[in-house]
Enzyme design. Structure first.
Site, mmCIF file in Angstrom:
data_model
loop_
_atom_site.group_PDB
_atom_site.id
_atom_site.type_symbol
_atom_site.label_atom_id
_atom_site.label_comp_id
_atom_site.label_asym_id
_atom_site.label_seq_id
_atom_site.Cartn_x
_atom_site.Cartn_y
_atom_site.Cartn_z
ATOM 1 N N HIS A 131 -45.343 -8.524 35.478
ATOM 2 C CA HIS A 131 -45.408 -7.121 35.050
ATOM 3 C C HIS A 131 -45.431 -6.964 33.543
ATOM 4 O O HIS A 131 -45.620 -5.857 33.042
ATOM 5 C CB HIS A 131 -44.201 -6.360 35.617
ATOM 6 C CG HIS A 131 -44.070 -6.525 37.093
ATOM 7 N ND1 HIS A 131 -43.142 -7.351 37.675
ATOM 8 C CD2 HIS A 131 -44.793 -6.012 38.105
ATOM 9 C CE1 HIS A 131 -43.288 -7.326 38.987
ATOM 10 N NE2 HIS A 131 -44.285 -6.536 39.273
ATOM 11 N N CYS A 160 -49.756 -10.550 34.020
ATOM 12 C CA CYS A 160 -51.125 -10.495 34.549
ATOM 13 C C CYS A 160 -52.078 -10.111 33.422
ATOM 14 O O CYS A 160 -51.800 -9.172 32.655
ATOM 15 C CB CYS A 160 -51.204 -9.455 35.672
ATOM 16 S SG CYS A 160 -52.900 -9.264 36.268
ATOM 17 N N HIS A 195 -40.412 1.494 36.128
ATOM 18 C CA HIS A 195 -41.139 0.299 36.583
ATOM 19 C C HIS A 195 -41.270 -0.662 35.405
ATOM 20 O O HIS A 195 -41.522 -0.251 34.269
ATOM 21 C CB HIS A 195 -42.517 0.694 37.118
ATOM 22 C CG HIS A 195 -43.208 -0.435 37.827
ATOM 23 N ND1 HIS A 195 -43.905 -1.401 37.152
ATOM 24 C CD2 HIS A 195 -43.265 -0.765 39.135
ATOM 25 C CE1 HIS A 195 -44.374 -2.282 38.031
ATOM 26 N NE2 HIS A 195 -43.998 -1.908 39.246
ATOM 27 N N GLU A 199 -43.529 -2.740 34.521
ATOM 28 C CA GLU A 199 -44.804 -2.719 33.800
ATOM 29 C C GLU A 199 -44.832 -1.554 32.813
ATOM 30 O O GLU A 199 -45.278 -1.702 31.665
ATOM 31 C CB GLU A 199 -45.971 -2.593 34.793
ATOM 32 C CG GLU A 199 -47.306 -2.570 34.080
ATOM 33 C CD GLU A 199 -48.468 -2.208 34.992
ATOM 34 O OE1 GLU A 199 -48.458 -2.627 36.167
ATOM 35 O OE2 GLU A 199 -49.375 -1.498 34.510
ATOM 36 N N ASN A 256 -47.244 -1.177 44.194
ATOM 37 C CA ASN A 256 -48.576 -1.100 44.829
ATOM 38 C C ASN A 256 -48.445 -0.999 46.345
ATOM 39 O O ASN A 256 -49.261 -0.354 47.001
ATOM 40 C CB ASN A 256 -49.468 -2.252 44.369
ATOM 41 C CG ASN A 256 -49.160 -3.547 45.074
ATOM 42 O OD1 ASN A 256 -49.615 -3.751 46.190
ATOM 43 N ND2 ASN A 256 -48.374 -4.415 44.447
ATOM 44 N N SER A 309 -48.297 -8.115 46.242
ATOM 45 C CA SER A 309 -47.237 -9.098 46.002
ATOM 46 C C SER A 309 -46.696 -9.703 47.297
ATOM 47 O O SER A 309 -45.779 -10.520 47.252
ATOM 48 C CB SER A 309 -46.099 -8.434 45.219
ATOM 49 O OG SER A 309 -45.738 -7.207 45.837
HETATM 50 FE FE1 SF4 Z 1 -52.631 -7.955 38.096
HETATM 51 FE FE2 SF4 Z 1 -52.265 -7.997 40.731
HETATM 52 FE FE3 SF4 Z 1 -50.843 -6.303 39.202
HETATM 53 FE FE4 SF4 Z 1 -53.449 -5.932 39.620
HETATM 54 S S1 SF4 Z 1 -51.837 -5.844 41.172
HETATM 55 S S2 SF4 Z 1 -52.394 -5.780 37.667
HETATM 56 S S3 SF4 Z 1 -54.250 -8.046 39.647
HETATM 57 S S4 SF4 Z 1 -50.757 -8.543 39.165
#
Ligand code: SF4
Length: 492
Positions: free
Chosen positions: A261, A283, A311, A313, A409, A451
């Site tokens: 992240h 990533c 989060h 990220e 996600n 993930s």
């Molecule tokens: Fe990267 Fe996967 Fe996150 Fe997309 S979901 S930003 S490909 S780690």
């Protein structure tokens, strides 16, 4: 065919199970009676066996529950692929310690050395009826035993009375779970969304930790969860990774991996001060958003970051230019943006595209010259998994999204499926397959967040297939070919 049946050997067991549970068929005790009962129940379209049982494994205690993953007897072993959902439901509804493993059926009470020999085969519990009942047809089978006796408290010892009482109390609690299992039996279509499960960024992050462990040996420290999945984290922890929340928990000079992240520059600075040997698993698509934040801020823009507070990220991206970046989660946040300089906007990579589009539209309505990537920051893997789950949701009575509760996600996949018209649930693994929701779900969509490991999704599909005849269909919206190179520190 008839509805599934629940069997018990003794009247005492049958009465305990019937407590808020399904009707119970009494078979009589021992394999010979069980065999005769099996012949009478030949047409049942599912069969659960429940009652008292003995432990072969010392970890099982009187009053614990045991759910068989496989039933061993005179013939070939009979697998019980729906064991995990049933065990999970029993854990949630009875409060019992629930063990899973192979069960063996014998034709007499086993004690002493014979008990130890059976334990040495890997069987964890023993009874005298399940194998003939389980072997009598190609249909879903479940076996639940409440443990009475254990290797150190054998049958006919003074402890049998207390062990039996504990087991009886436990049996009285399992009726509703058996009813849910029986109601879930039936034919269904399983719709597999594709793409699903691991993305290139997650595969890369996991491989980085694996290689670091190979090259440096354990422990390898990882700041935060490497990816948001309990199975991945537990597996790497077993192999020697140590997950920490902050760098002050890491010994000076230790090998330390930053998660997929990403991190704020302040964290990199701290790692430098502590002399840590850092390997960055951020990533590359998250790193791209960080670079955009720096670029916009450097030219004097106010950076509106569309994302979710807290989060990791988002915290990392906010940290790139903290003086110039504002988190935007709602239209009210857009209305509150200062209008004293040019505005640019960025997006967390794992948002639902619709949600991000709506906020981006608000920003451009208020600031027509705002610069931004539209949904381009939402990564290919998020976009593809959302399109795929929407595709299966249109045909499904229920959608199961495999992923952990803190996976952004994965949670977005639940929302997208619901917007496409199907009820959807986030499940961490096969123990969470919701038996109570499957009764009327004849078409079940299945996907997994970026993930969530493919093996966990496979276990969920196997559990569903263990609940009756299943037609497995894949709905593919695109083929992914993205790959990322490893950082130089762990390249072969
Ligand atoms: Fe990267 Fe996967 Fe996150 Fe997309 S979901 S930003 S490909 S780690």
């Amino acid at each position: 065919m008839t509805r599934p049946v629940v069997c018990a050997a003794l009247g005492l067991e049958a009465r305990a199970l019937a407590h808020a549970g399904p009707p119970v068929v009494r078979t009589g005790a021992g394999p010979a009676r069980a065999r005769r009962a099996a012949a009478r129940l030949r047409d049942a379209d599912g069969l659960a066996v429940a009652g008292f049982g003995g432990a072969l494994d010392g970890r099982l205690r009187p009053g614990d529950l045991f759910v068989a993953t496989e039933v061993r007897g005179a013939g070939p072993p009979v697998p019980c692929p729906s064991a995990e959902p049933l065990a999970g439901l029993l854990e949630r509804t009875t409060g019992a310690t629930v063990h899973r493993g192979p069960l063996v059926t014998t034709d007499h009470v086993v004690t002493g050395r014979e008990r130890a020999e059976l334990a040495a085969t890997g069987a964890m519990a023993v009874d005298m009826e399940s194998a003939p009942l389980a072997a009598a047809g190609d249909r879903p089978v479940a076996v639940v035993r409440a443990i009475v006796d254990t290797p150190d408290r054998p049958l006919l010892s003074p402890a049998t009375l207390t062990g039996g009482a504990a087991a009886l109390r436990r049996l009285r609690t399992i009726g509703p779970a058996l009813r849910a299992w029986a109601d879930a039996i039936g034919p269904r279509r399983i719709l597999l969304a594709s793409p699903r499960s691991f993305c290139a960024g997650v595969e890369r992050a996991i491989e980085i930790v694996e290689r670091a462990l190979e090259m440096h040996g354990p422990p390898v420290y990882v700041r935060k969860q490497i990816v948001h999945n309990t199975h991945v984290v537990n597996d790497l922890a077993r192999r020697g990774a140590v997950f920490v929340d902050e760098l002050d928990e890491v010994p000076p000079g230790a090998v330390t991996v930053f998660s997929a992240h990403g991190v704020a520059p302040a964290v990199r600075d701290e790692a430098g001060r502590l002399g840590l040997r850092v390997i960055d698993a951020t990533c590359p698509l998250v790193a791209k958003v960080h670079a955009e934040a720096r670029r916009y801020a450097a030219r004097g823009d106010l950076v509106a970051l569309i994302g979710h507070a807290g989060h990791e990220e988002v915290e990392g991206t906010l940290g790139e230019a903290p003086e110039s970046t504002v988190l935007v989660q709602t239209p009210a946040d857009v209305a509150a943006l200062p209008a004293d300089r040019p505005v640019a906007y960025l997006t967390q990579t794992t948002l639902a595209a619709d949600e991000a589009d709506a906020l981006a539209a608000e920003i451009t309505r208020r600031f027509p010259d705002a610069r931004g990537p539209h949904t381009d920051d939402i990564c290919y893997a998020t976009t593809n998994r959302q399109r795929a789950v929407a595709r299966v949701a249109r045909e499904a009575d229920l959608v199961l999204v495999v992923g952990s509760a803190n996976s952004s996600n994965s949670r977005r996949l639940v929302e997208v499926a619901e917007q496409a018209g199907a009820p959807a649930l986030l499940i961490d693994g096969p123990a969470d397959v919701p038996l109570g929701r499957l009764r009327d779900a004849r078409a079940v969509g299945v996907t997994a967040g970026a993930s969530a490991p493919p093996a966990v999704l496979d276990a969920v599909v196997a559990a569903l297939r263990g609940l009756g005849p299943a037609d497995l269909v894949e709905r593919e919206v695109t083929v992914e070919t993205t790959e990322f190179t490893l950082p130089k520190e762990v390249r072969p």
